[in-house]
Scaffold this motif. Sequence first.
Motif, PDB file in Angstrom:
ATOM      1  N   GLN A 270     -29.985 -20.728  16.916  1.00  0.00           N
ATOM      2  CA  GLN A 270     -29.784 -22.025  16.270  1.00  0.00           C
ATOM      3  C   GLN A 270     -31.107 -22.789  16.207  1.00  0.00           C
ATOM      4  O   GLN A 270     -31.138 -23.986  16.416  1.00  0.00           O
ATOM      5  CB  GLN A 270     -28.717 -22.835  17.038  1.00  0.00           C
ATOM      6  CG  GLN A 270     -27.391 -22.121  17.186  1.00  0.00           C
ATOM      7  CD  GLN A 270     -26.748 -21.748  15.857  1.00  0.00           C
ATOM      8  OE1 GLN A 270     -26.898 -22.432  14.859  1.00  0.00           O
ATOM      9  NE2 GLN A 270     -26.040 -20.631  15.841  1.00  0.00           N
ATOM     10  N   GLY A 271     -32.212 -22.103  15.915  1.00  0.00           N
ATOM     11  CA  GLY A 271     -33.545 -22.693  15.891  1.00  0.00           C
ATOM     12  C   GLY A 271     -33.690 -23.867  14.944  1.00  0.00           C
ATOM     13  O   GLY A 271     -34.564 -24.687  15.083  1.00  0.00           O
ATOM     14  N   GLY A 272     -32.823 -23.961  13.954  1.00  0.00           N
ATOM     15  CA  GLY A 272     -32.771 -25.125  13.094  1.00  0.00           C
ATOM     16  C   GLY A 272     -33.863 -25.202  12.066  1.00  0.00           C
ATOM     17  O   GLY A 272     -34.463 -24.220  11.655  1.00  0.00           O
ATOM     18  N   ARG A 273     -34.097 -26.435  11.665  1.00  0.00           N
ATOM     19  CA  ARG A 273     -35.040 -26.692  10.573  1.00  0.00           C
ATOM     20  C   ARG A 273     -36.482 -26.365  10.926  1.00  0.00           C
ATOM     21  O   ARG A 273     -37.260 -26.030  10.052  1.00  0.00           O
ATOM     22  CB  ARG A 273     -34.916 -28.140  10.122  1.00  0.00           C
ATOM     23  CG  ARG A 273     -33.570 -28.424   9.490  1.00  0.00           C
ATOM     24  CD  ARG A 273     -33.578 -29.796   8.818  1.00  0.00           C
ATOM     25  NE  ARG A 273     -32.254 -30.172   8.402  1.00  0.00           N
ATOM     26  CZ  ARG A 273     -31.697 -29.815   7.247  1.00  0.00           C
ATOM     27  NH1 ARG A 273     -32.358 -29.044   6.424  1.00  0.00           N
ATOM     28  NH2 ARG A 273     -30.488 -30.214   6.941  1.00  0.00           N
ATOM     29  N   GLY A 274     -36.840 -26.450  12.199  1.00  0.00           N
ATOM     30  CA  GLY A 274     -38.199 -26.092  12.605  1.00  0.00           C
ATOM     31  C   GLY A 274     -38.508 -24.635  12.311  1.00  0.00           C
ATOM     32  O   GLY A 274     -39.585 -24.304  11.807  1.00  0.00           O
ATOM     33  N   ALA A 275     -37.554 -23.777  12.623  1.00  0.00           N
ATOM     34  CA  ALA A 275     -37.728 -22.350  12.337  1.00  0.00           C
ATOM     35  C   ALA A 275     -37.772 -22.118  10.832  1.00  0.00           C
ATOM     36  O   ALA A 275     -38.576 -21.321  10.346  1.00  0.00           O
ATOM     37  CB  ALA A 275     -36.596 -21.545  12.974  1.00  0.00           C
ATOM     38  N   GLU A 276     -36.925 -22.808  10.109  1.00  0.00           N
ATOM     39  CA  GLU A 276     -36.931 -22.667   8.650  1.00  0.00           C
ATOM     40  C   GLU A 276     -38.276 -23.093   8.070  1.00  0.00           C
ATOM     41  O   GLU A 276     -38.795 -22.438   7.169  1.00  0.00           O
ATOM     42  CB  GLU A 276     -35.816 -23.505   8.027  1.00  0.00           C
ATOM     43  CG  GLU A 276     -34.438 -22.940   8.239  1.00  0.00           C
ATOM     44  CD  GLU A 276     -33.365 -23.804   7.633  1.00  0.00           C
ATOM     45  OE1 GLU A 276     -33.568 -24.355   6.530  1.00  0.00           O
ATOM     46  OE2 GLU A 276     -32.304 -23.945   8.272  1.00  0.00           O
ATOM     47  N   ALA A 277     -38.828 -24.177   8.588  1.00  0.00           N
ATOM     48  CA  ALA A 277     -40.128 -24.646   8.097  1.00  0.00           C
ATOM     49  C   ALA A 277     -41.219 -23.611   8.371  1.00  0.00           C
ATOM     50  O   ALA A 277     -42.077 -23.373   7.519  1.00  0.00           O
ATOM     51  CB  ALA A 277     -40.482 -25.986   8.745  1.00  0.00           C
ATOM     52  N   LEU A 278     -41.167 -23.003   9.554  1.00  0.00           N
ATOM     53  CA  LEU A 278     -42.151 -21.967   9.886  1.00  0.00           C
ATOM     54  C   LEU A 278     -42.049 -20.802   8.908  1.00  0.00           C
ATOM     55  O   LEU A 278     -43.060 -20.341   8.374  1.00  0.00           O
ATOM     56  CB  LEU A 278     -41.936 -21.472  11.315  1.00  0.00           C
ATOM     57  CG  LEU A 278     -42.791 -20.268  11.731  1.00  0.00           C
ATOM     58  CD1 LEU A 278     -44.272 -20.609  11.675  1.00  0.00           C
ATOM     59  CD2 LEU A 278     -42.376 -19.795  13.111  1.00  0.00           C
ATOM     60  N   TRP A 279     -40.825 -20.309   8.664  1.00  0.00           N
ATOM     61  CA  TRP A 279     -40.656 -19.188   7.732  1.00  0.00           C
ATOM     62  C   TRP A 279     -41.076 -19.578   6.324  1.00  0.00           C
ATOM     63  O   TRP A 279     -41.642 -18.760   5.597  1.00  0.00           O
ATOM     64  CB  TRP A 279     -39.220 -18.669   7.746  1.00  0.00           C
ATOM     65  CG  TRP A 279     -38.759 -18.172   9.085  1.00  0.00           C
ATOM     66  CD1 TRP A 279     -37.585 -18.491   9.710  1.00  0.00           C
ATOM     67  CD2 TRP A 279     -39.443 -17.287   9.983  1.00  0.00           C
ATOM     68  NE1 TRP A 279     -37.507 -17.853  10.925  1.00  0.00           N
ATOM     69  CE2 TRP A 279     -38.635 -17.107  11.116  1.00  0.00           C
ATOM     70  CE3 TRP A 279     -40.664 -16.624   9.929  1.00  0.00           C
ATOM     71  CZ2 TRP A 279     -39.008 -16.291  12.184  1.00  0.00           C
ATOM     72  CZ3 TRP A 279     -41.038 -15.824  10.992  1.00  0.00           C
ATOM     73  CH2 TRP A 279     -40.222 -15.667  12.097  1.00  0.00           C
ATOM     74  N   ALA A 280     -40.833 -20.822   5.932  1.00  0.00           N
ATOM     75  CA  ALA A 280     -41.236 -21.282   4.599  1.00  0.00           C
ATOM     76  C   ALA A 280     -42.759 -21.300   4.466  1.00  0.00           C
ATOM     77  O   ALA A 280     -43.308 -20.880   3.438  1.00  0.00           O
ATOM     78  CB  ALA A 280     -40.650 -22.661   4.313  1.00  0.00           C
ATOM     79  N   VAL A 281     -43.448 -21.764   5.489  1.00  0.00           N
ATOM     80  CA  VAL A 281     -44.922 -21.777   5.466  1.00  0.00           C
ATOM     81  C   VAL A 281     -45.456 -20.351   5.391  1.00  0.00           C
ATOM     82  O   VAL A 281     -46.378 -20.052   4.618  1.00  0.00           O
ATOM     83  CB  VAL A 281     -45.480 -22.515   6.702  1.00  0.00           C
ATOM     84  CG1 VAL A 281     -46.971 -22.266   6.879  1.00  0.00           C
ATOM     85  CG2 VAL A 281     -45.195 -24.009   6.603  1.00  0.00           C
TER      86      VAL A 281
ATOM     87  N   LEU B 243     -36.182 -13.872   6.650  1.00  0.00           N
ATOM     88  CA  LEU B 243     -36.034 -14.650   7.879  1.00  0.00           C
ATOM     89  C   LEU B 243     -35.669 -16.102   7.587  1.00  0.00           C
ATOM     90  O   LEU B 243     -34.869 -16.706   8.320  1.00  0.00           O
ATOM     91  CB  LEU B 243     -37.317 -14.553   8.707  1.00  0.00           C
ATOM     92  CG  LEU B 243     -37.600 -13.147   9.245  1.00  0.00           C
ATOM     93  CD1 LEU B 243     -39.010 -13.068   9.813  1.00  0.00           C
ATOM     94  CD2 LEU B 243     -36.557 -12.732  10.267  1.00  0.00           C
ATOM     95  N   LEU B 244     -36.221 -16.662   6.528  1.00  0.00           N
ATOM     96  CA  LEU B 244     -35.878 -18.032   6.125  1.00  0.00           C
ATOM     97  C   LEU B 244     -34.403 -18.132   5.752  1.00  0.00           C
ATOM     98  O   LEU B 244     -33.685 -19.014   6.238  1.00  0.00           O
ATOM     99  CB  LEU B 244     -36.749 -18.471   4.950  1.00  0.00           C
ATOM    100  CG  LEU B 244     -36.374 -19.794   4.278  1.00  0.00           C
ATOM    101  CD1 LEU B 244     -36.561 -20.957   5.234  1.00  0.00           C
ATOM    102  CD2 LEU B 244     -37.206 -19.990   3.020  1.00  0.00           C
TER     103      LEU B 244
ATOM    104  N   GLN C 162     -32.147 -17.586   8.841  1.00  0.00           N
ATOM    105  CA  GLN C 162     -32.162 -18.753   9.727  1.00  0.00           C
ATOM    106  C   GLN C 162     -31.341 -19.889   9.128  1.00  0.00           C
ATOM    107  O   GLN C 162     -30.585 -20.568   9.830  1.00  0.00           O
ATOM    108  CB  GLN C 162     -33.598 -19.219   9.981  1.00  0.00           C
ATOM    109  CG  GLN C 162     -33.694 -20.378  10.949  1.00  0.00           C
ATOM    110  CD  GLN C 162     -33.225 -20.006  12.336  1.00  0.00           C
ATOM    111  OE1 GLN C 162     -33.518 -18.923  12.818  1.00  0.00           O
ATOM    112  NE2 GLN C 162     -32.496 -20.885  12.980  1.00  0.00           N
ATOM    113  N   ARG C 163     -31.466 -20.084   7.827  1.00  0.00           N
ATOM    114  CA  ARG C 163     -30.697 -21.139   7.154  1.00  0.00           C
ATOM    115  C   ARG C 163     -29.202 -20.862   7.280  1.00  0.00           C
ATOM    116  O   ARG C 163     -28.412 -21.760   7.562  1.00  0.00           O
ATOM    117  CB  ARG C 163     -31.103 -21.242   5.694  1.00  0.00           C
ATOM    118  CG  ARG C 163     -30.410 -22.375   4.960  1.00  0.00           C
ATOM    119  CD  ARG C 163     -30.975 -22.574   3.595  1.00  0.00           C
ATOM    120  NE  ARG C 163     -32.356 -23.024   3.699  1.00  0.00           N
ATOM    121  CZ  ARG C 163     -33.269 -22.865   2.749  1.00  0.00           C
ATOM    122  NH1 ARG C 163     -32.950 -22.289   1.611  1.00  0.00           N
ATOM    123  NH2 ARG C 163     -34.498 -23.290   2.934  1.00  0.00           N
ATOM    124  N   ASN C 164     -28.800 -19.603   7.092  1.00  0.00           N
ATOM    125  CA  ASN C 164     -27.384 -19.246   7.232  1.00  0.00           C
ATOM    126  C   ASN C 164     -26.887 -19.469   8.654  1.00  0.00           C
ATOM    127  O   ASN C 164     -25.776 -19.954   8.859  1.00  0.00           O
ATOM    128  CB  ASN C 164     -27.148 -17.790   6.822  1.00  0.00           C
ATOM    129  CG  ASN C 164     -27.246 -17.586   5.328  1.00  0.00           C
ATOM    130  OD1 ASN C 164     -27.328 -18.531   4.558  1.00  0.00           O
ATOM    131  ND2 ASN C 164     -27.247 -16.339   4.915  1.00  0.00           N
TER     132      ASN C 164
END
Length: 131
Positions: free
Chosen positions: A4-15, A101-102, A105-107
């Motif tokens: 459940q890493g959340g939006r922080g993990a999503e931001a990392l994968w997006a970058v 991964l993005l 993580q979002r799912n």
Amino acid sequence: MGRQGGRGAEALWAVLLVAGIVLPYAQAVPWLADHGPDFGLLLDELFVNRISSFFGWDVIVSVVVLVVLVTVVDTELRRGQRVLVVCGSLLGASVGLPLYLLLRQRNLRTGRQGAGRGAVAETGARPREMP
């Protein structure tokens, strides 16, 4: 980064996805502008020596592994997301992997999953196993 890493993990994968698009294509686009879509020359230059062959095969095998993972093994992604990751993988592992991964993580964060482990109670579906 747990499940459940959340939006922080999503931001990392997006970058990392942006880096995976920009950095390789900053090299590929000028090469294509100079040589055009000459697949023979591309292969000749990709496999010109042992170290470039190492990197070429590393990327090719990574893309194949990612495509198998997304299409056969991991059912966390919905069908449209799987298609998107496969298409991204055809652009390169540096696009396909962070995209996968993005989306995954979002799912996990939103509870929207494919026909995999998250949908077992609801649909009775089970994750696919490797043949």
